[in-house]
Design an enzyme around this catalytic site. Sequence first.
Site, PDB file in Angstrom:
ATOM      1  N   LYS A 265       0.858  -1.185   0.000  1.00 16.90           N
ATOM      2  CA  LYS A 265       0.000   0.000   0.000  1.00 16.90           C
ATOM      3  C   LYS A 265       0.892   1.232   0.000  1.00 16.90           C
ATOM      4  O   LYS A 265       2.070   1.180   0.361  1.00 16.90           O
ATOM      5  CB  LYS A 265      -0.943   0.013   1.214  1.00 16.90           C
ATOM      6  CG  LYS A 265      -0.262  -0.009   2.589  1.00 16.90           C
ATOM      7  CD  LYS A 265       0.230   1.342   3.071  1.00 16.90           C
ATOM      8  CE  LYS A 265       0.947   1.263   4.414  1.00 16.90           C
ATOM      9  NZ  LYS A 265       1.764   2.463   4.723  1.00 16.90           N
TER      10      LYS A 265
ATOM     11  N   ASP B 296      -2.099  -1.561  11.093  1.00 15.38           N
ATOM     12  CA  ASP B 296      -2.572  -1.415   9.714  1.00 15.38           C
ATOM     13  C   ASP B 296      -2.906  -2.749   9.056  1.00 15.38           C
ATOM     14  O   ASP B 296      -3.382  -2.787   7.922  1.00 15.38           O
ATOM     15  CB  ASP B 296      -1.546  -0.658   8.867  1.00 15.38           C
ATOM     16  CG  ASP B 296      -0.203  -1.380   8.766  1.00 15.38           C
ATOM     17  OD1 ASP B 296       0.011  -2.356   9.511  1.00 15.38           O
ATOM     18  OD2 ASP B 296       0.627  -0.954   7.943  1.00 15.38           O
TER      19      ASP B 296
END
Length: 267
Positions: free
Chosen positions: A8, A132
Amino acid sequence: MITFPNAKINIGLNVVVKRPDGYHNLETIFYPVKLSDALEVIEADKTAFSSSGIEIDATPENNLVYKAYSLLTGDYDLPPVKMHLHKVIPFGAGLGGGSADAAFMLKVLNDYFELGLTSTQIEEYAARIGADCPFFVQNKPTFAHGIGDQFKPVNLDLSAYEIVIVKPPFSVSTPQAYKNITPAKPEFNLQQIEKLPIEDWKAVVKNDFEKSVFPQFPEIEKLKNQLYEAGAVYASMSGSGSAVFGIFRHSPIDLDRFLPEGIFIYR
């Protein structure tokens, strides 16, 4: 079973306030990109972990893939498995590779052994591994806040652009990134980014870690500027670095001539 955990990037990253527990509240956009590891899981007589690609400087038991397996075996009677991770996503780059590997491992085990876990349940397991990590369960553009563990979907589609990630041959540790950081209320609400033309991002979509990291590592700031020179409509450091990404309307030609030797390029 083989799966491909993807990285990401952070589009904007605001360090909002320091919490009483010593952590910081953040605001950022997590956006999934194509850069991926490869993870294979098969049943075996004995549980084992192996890796290839980028060297992993940790014992198998400390790898997040192994930890994800151990977490589920605490609640489910899973058989031994052989895990092999081919590592492509670099470490210490702000790309979330380890968290992605763990989340995809949870999803693979759920599918392979037909555990029947919902996405919400998998996210609860993932949260026990890293803040995350749950993002990679849904793996969609997301506004993250809190310590990066609270999520809201965001309608952001960059499929018409090419995202190029570059990384210098060194990493940035989290303590290094937080050095000289002063939390502050953000000037721009990242939840409104879908309404803002990408041409306007440069002026208002900031990564607060750049204020701390660039003076320590001027090579990273130079990479960001070189991506703009190569034609990026927006460029930024991802997370706490050291990777930098550029968003291009068209595939950049001769990108190598804008960048110094020894820079890793992912596109």
